[in-house]
Motif scaffolding. Structure first.
Motif, PDB file in Angstrom:
ATOM      1  N   ALA A 208       0.793  -1.239   0.104  1.00 14.94           N
ATOM      2  CA  ALA A 208      -0.554   0.049   0.401  1.00 14.94           C
ATOM      3  C   ALA A 208       0.832   1.360  -0.408  1.00 14.94           C
ATOM      4  O   ALA A 208       0.407   2.359  -0.779  1.00 14.94           O
ATOM      5  N   ALA A 209       1.961   1.650   0.858  1.00 11.60           N
ATOM      6  CA  ALA A 209       2.931   2.239   1.066  1.00 11.60           C
ATOM      7  C   ALA A 209       3.719   3.077  -0.663  1.00 11.60           C
ATOM      8  O   ALA A 209       3.332   3.249  -1.026  1.00 11.60           O
ATOM      9  N   GLY A 210       3.638   1.373  -1.192  1.00 16.12           N
ATOM     10  CA  GLY A 210       4.336   1.093  -2.850  1.00 16.12           C
ATOM     11  C   GLY A 210       3.319   2.144  -3.275  1.00 16.12           C
ATOM     12  O   GLY A 210       3.490   3.441  -4.328  1.00 16.12           O
ATOM     13  N   GLU A 211       2.006   2.234  -3.239  1.00 12.45           N
ATOM     14  CA  GLU A 211       0.690   2.336  -4.604  1.00 12.45           C
ATOM     15  C   GLU A 211       0.506   3.602  -4.228  1.00 12.45           C
ATOM     16  O   GLU A 211       0.163   4.573  -4.832  1.00 12.45           O
ATOM     17  N   GLN A 212       0.953   4.734  -2.876  1.00 12.75           N
ATOM     18  CA  GLN A 212       1.109   5.459  -2.659  1.00 12.75           C
ATOM     19  C   GLN A 212       1.477   6.390  -3.734  1.00 12.75           C
ATOM     20  O   GLN A 212       1.444   7.597  -3.772  1.00 12.75           O
ATOM     21  N   ALA A 213       3.139   6.004  -3.175  1.00 11.91           N
ATOM     22  CA  ALA A 213       4.099   6.700  -3.648  1.00 11.91           C
ATOM     23  C   ALA A 213       3.966   6.558  -4.720  1.00 11.91           C
ATOM     24  O   ALA A 213       4.071   7.709  -5.408  1.00 11.91           O
ATOM     25  N   LEU A 214       3.489   6.330  -5.770  1.00 13.15           N
ATOM     26  CA  LEU A 214       3.445   5.465  -6.935  1.00 13.15           C
ATOM     27  C   LEU A 214       2.305   6.922  -7.440  1.00 13.15           C
ATOM     28  O   LEU A 214       2.761   7.609  -8.215  1.00 13.15           O
ATOM     29  N   ASN A 215       1.127   6.895  -7.146  1.00 14.54           N
ATOM     30  CA  ASN A 215      -0.080   7.879  -7.585  1.00 14.54           C
ATOM     31  C   ASN A 215       0.526   9.113  -6.504  1.00 14.54           C
ATOM     32  O   ASN A 215      -0.073  10.356  -7.668  1.00 14.54           O
ATOM     33  N   SER A 216       0.613   9.063  -5.755  1.00 12.47           N
ATOM     34  CA  SER A 216       1.713  11.081  -5.862  1.00 12.47           C
ATOM     35  C   SER A 216       2.745  11.395  -6.496  1.00 12.47           C
ATOM     36  O   SER A 216       2.993  12.173  -7.375  1.00 12.47           O
ATOM     37  N   PHE A 217       3.442  10.589  -7.518  1.00 18.55           N
ATOM     38  CA  PHE A 217       4.362  10.805  -8.295  1.00 18.55           C
ATOM     39  C   PHE A 217       3.917  10.526  -9.856  1.00 18.55           C
ATOM     40  O   PHE A 217       4.019  11.826 -10.341  1.00 18.55           O
ATOM     41  N   GLY A 218       2.702  10.324  -9.973  1.00 17.45           N
ATOM     42  CA  GLY A 218       1.601  10.299 -11.036  1.00 17.45           C
ATOM     43  C   GLY A 218       1.387  11.374 -11.041  1.00 17.45           C
ATOM     44  O   GLY A 218       0.990  12.322 -12.047  1.00 17.45           O
ATOM     45  N   ASP A 219       0.717  12.229  -9.592  1.00 15.16           N
ATOM     46  CA  ASP A 219      -0.066  13.491  -9.712  1.00 15.16           C
ATOM     47  C   ASP A 219       1.358  14.578 -10.338  1.00 15.16           C
ATOM     48  O   ASP A 219      -0.265  15.510 -10.834  1.00 15.16           O
ATOM     49  N   VAL A 220       2.162  14.938 -10.279  1.00 18.01           N
ATOM     50  CA  VAL A 220       2.951  15.649 -10.730  1.00 18.01           C
ATOM     51  C   VAL A 220       2.639  15.788 -12.454  1.00 18.01           C
ATOM     52  O   VAL A 220       2.604  16.983 -12.317  1.00 18.01           O
ATOM     53  N   PHE A 221       2.353  14.506 -12.927  1.00 17.90           N
ATOM     54  CA  PHE A 221       2.194  15.489 -14.602  1.00 17.90           C
ATOM     55  C   PHE A 221       0.840  15.251 -14.971  1.00 17.90           C
ATOM     56  O   PHE A 221       0.933  15.908 -15.924  1.00 17.90           O
ATOM     57  N   LYS A 222      -0.092  15.082 -14.077  1.00 25.25           N
ATOM     58  CA  LYS A 222      -1.464  14.721 -14.585  1.00 25.25           C
ATOM     59  C   LYS A 222      -2.248  16.192 -14.938  1.00 25.25           C
ATOM     60  O   LYS A 222      -1.488  17.260 -14.646  1.00 25.25           O
ATOM     61  N   ASN A 223      -3.085  16.412 -16.282  1.00 21.90           N
ATOM     62  CA  ASN A 223      -3.410  17.902 -15.910  1.00 21.90           C
ATOM     63  C   ASN A 223      -2.271  18.893 -16.401  1.00 21.90           C
ATOM     64  O   ASN A 223      -2.451  19.817 -16.766  1.00 21.90           O
ATOM     65  N   ARG A 224      -0.849  18.254 -17.340  1.00 27.23           N
ATOM     66  CA  ARG A 224       0.019  18.921 -17.522  1.00 27.23           C
ATOM     67  C   ARG A 224       0.557  18.342 -18.801  1.00 27.23           C
ATOM     68  O   ARG A 224       1.299  18.203 -19.089  1.00 27.23           O
ATOM     69  N   PRO A 225       0.422  20.084 -19.504  1.00 25.32           N
ATOM     70  CA  PRO A 225       0.749  20.098 -21.040  1.00 25.32           C
ATOM     71  C   PRO A 225       2.668  19.647 -20.923  1.00 25.32           C
ATOM     72  O   PRO A 225       3.034  20.659 -20.063  1.00 25.32           O
ATOM     73  N   LEU A 226       2.741  19.091 -21.730  1.00 26.28           N
ATOM     74  CA  LEU A 226       4.586  18.649 -21.609  1.00 26.28           C
ATOM     75  C   LEU A 226       5.137  19.943 -23.317  1.00 26.28           C
ATOM     76  O   LEU A 226       4.782  18.392 -23.913  1.00 26.28           O
ATOM     77  N   LYS A 227       5.707  19.940 -23.319  1.00 30.44           N
ATOM     78  CA  LYS A 227       6.298  20.623 -24.441  1.00 30.44           C
ATOM     79  C   LYS A 227       7.317  20.227 -24.680  1.00 30.44           C
ATOM     80  O   LYS A 227       8.149  19.654 -24.535  1.00 30.44           O
ATOM     81  N   GLU A 228       7.527  19.903 -26.294  1.00 36.40           N
ATOM     82  CA  GLU A 228       9.459  19.885 -26.459  1.00 36.40           C
ATOM     83  C   GLU A 228      10.148  20.665 -26.019  1.00 36.40           C
ATOM     84  O   GLU A 228       9.818  21.646 -26.007  1.00 36.40           O
ATOM     85  N   LYS A 229      11.508  19.832 -25.911  1.00 33.65           N
ATOM     86  CA  LYS A 229      12.880  20.408 -25.182  1.00 33.65           C
ATOM     87  C   LYS A 229      12.214  20.286 -23.494  1.00 33.65           C
ATOM     88  O   LYS A 229      13.964  21.223 -22.951  1.00 33.65           O
ATOM     89  N   THR A 230      11.069  19.903 -23.228  1.00 38.56           N
ATOM     90  CA  THR A 230      10.877  20.377 -21.578  1.00 38.56           C
ATOM     91  C   THR A 230      12.174  19.393 -20.719  1.00 38.56           C
ATOM     92  O   THR A 230      12.658  17.905 -21.606  1.00 38.56           O
ATOM     93  N   VAL A 231      12.373  19.112 -19.721  1.00 39.45           N
ATOM     94  CA  VAL A 231      13.472  18.855 -19.212  1.00 39.45           C
ATOM     95  C   VAL A 231      12.562  18.036 -17.966  1.00 39.45           C
ATOM     96  O   VAL A 231      12.614  18.960 -17.014  1.00 39.45           O
ATOM     97  N   ILE A 232      12.609  16.735 -17.814  1.00 38.14           N
ATOM     98  CA  ILE A 232      12.388  16.486 -16.591  1.00 38.14           C
ATOM     99  C   ILE A 232      13.581  15.982 -15.804  1.00 38.14           C
ATOM    100  O   ILE A 232      14.492  14.976 -16.253  1.00 38.14           O
ATOM    101  N   SER A 233      13.990  15.951 -14.171  1.00 34.88           N
ATOM    102  CA  SER A 233      14.924  15.972 -13.141  1.00 34.88           C
ATOM    103  C   SER A 233      14.625  14.742 -12.095  1.00 34.88           C
ATOM    104  O   SER A 233      13.267  15.098 -11.839  1.00 34.88           O
ATOM    105  N   LEU A 234      15.015  13.376 -12.723  1.00 31.40           N
ATOM    106  CA  LEU A 234      14.683  12.116 -11.517  1.00 31.40           C
ATOM    107  C   LEU A 234      15.427  12.059 -10.830  1.00 31.40           C
ATOM    108  O   LEU A 234      16.051  11.196 -11.300  1.00 31.40           O
TER     109      LEU A 234
END
Length: 295
Positions: A208-234
């Motif tokens: 469950a903890a992993g599932e919660q972390a995964l959902n939090s990760f996904g919330d960063v990207f949802k409803n967010r358009p990403l343009k060409e040359k955008t840099v995503i750092s992980l």
């Protein structure tokens, strides 16, 4: 007729002037060669729009092709792209996206060095679509922990799951730098990443903890358009924090957009790129070839 005669006489006198025989018996002076003008030739190159574009369209560009001058004088050639390459950058060859050789990723506390980079492609019908380029950065202080593997060949190391595990778990700061090769919706980007990440989290027994972390990760990207040359750092800082940063082209990253503390999440994420069946085989192969050269 008189005017025509005068005109023809003028033209003749411009093109050829004959010097008296008494001084230079066989010399003729010609007018300068007319300048060579460029010919404009249309070139058709494939053009695709959108992330899931199924059919290639055509877009017409213009190209200047200069005819060779008749003069024997040599024209200096323009410098090639290779000679113009900045010394502190590496170009991913499929996307032509540039990666700095070193960077301080958002969330990191020190300079990280590029070990390798490759392309992430998505197969749509019969087409391979270039989605983004990805580079792996690491604190060079951790490379000494890999010395025992130096004697093995790169092709052997690419298939060695034990080496992949050691590479992922190097106990230093490291970062994945993703640069988009096209416009894409954040939900689409996350959907493709989640498809590879969720099974790894489940196999790790994250619960469950992993599932919660995964959902939090996904919330960063949802409803967010990403343009060409955008840099995503992980960026992974020890022992178990994932820092996520999304920076549009031309802007300098500052603080991370989000930080998640989950060892299962961050180790599974790095396994997506460096473990068995990576989503970018070219990136993993490049990292294996370059990791021992990091200094």
């Amino acid at each position: 007729m008189a005017a025509s005669s005068v005109t023809m006489a003028c033209l003749t006198s411009v093109s050829v002037v004959k010097v008296p025989d008494s001084q230079y018996p066989s010399t003729k002076r010609h007018c300068p060669t007319a300048p060579v003008l460029p010919s404009i030739q249309p070139r058709r190159t494939p053009y695709r729009s959108g992330f899931f574009a199924d059919f290639p369209n055509a877009q017409v560009h213009s190209r200047c092709a200069f005819a060779q001058a008749s003069s024997s004088r040599k024209i200096p050639t323009l410098p090639t792209m290779a000679s113009l390459r900045v010394e502190d950058e590496v170009v991913e060859p499929v996307t032509n996206i540039k990666f700095p050789k070193s960077t301080i990723a958002p969330g990191a506390s020190t300079d990280l060095v590029l070990a390798g980079a490759g392309v992430r492609e998505k197969k749509i019908a019969f087409l391979k679509v270039k989605v983004y380029a990805v580079g792996f950065y690491v604190d060079p202080k951790g490379i000494s922990s890999l010395d025992a593997w130096k004697s093995k060949g790169t092709s052997e190391l690419e298939k060695d799951e034990s080496f992949s595990k050691v590479l992922i778990d190097i106990p230093v700061e490291k970062s994945l730098r993703i640069v988009l090769a096209r416009d894409i919706e954040g939900a689409q980007f996350w959907g493709a990443l989640d498809e590879a990440l969720a099974p790894r989290l489940k196999a790790a027994g994250a619960g469950a903890a992993g599932e919660q972390a995964l959902n939090s990760f996904g919330d960063v990207f949802k409803n967010r358009p990403l343009k060409e040359k955008t840099v995503i750092s992980l960026t992974w800082t020890q022992p178990s924090t994932l820092h996520i940063s999304i920076t549009p082209e031309g802007r300098s990253p500052s603080a991370p957009d989000a930080s998640i503390d989950s060892l299962d999440l961050v180790s599974s994420l790095y396994d997506v790129y460096l473990g068995k069946d990576p989503v970018s085989p070219s990136a993993k192969a490049s990292v294996v070839r370059g990791i021992f050269s990091v200094a």
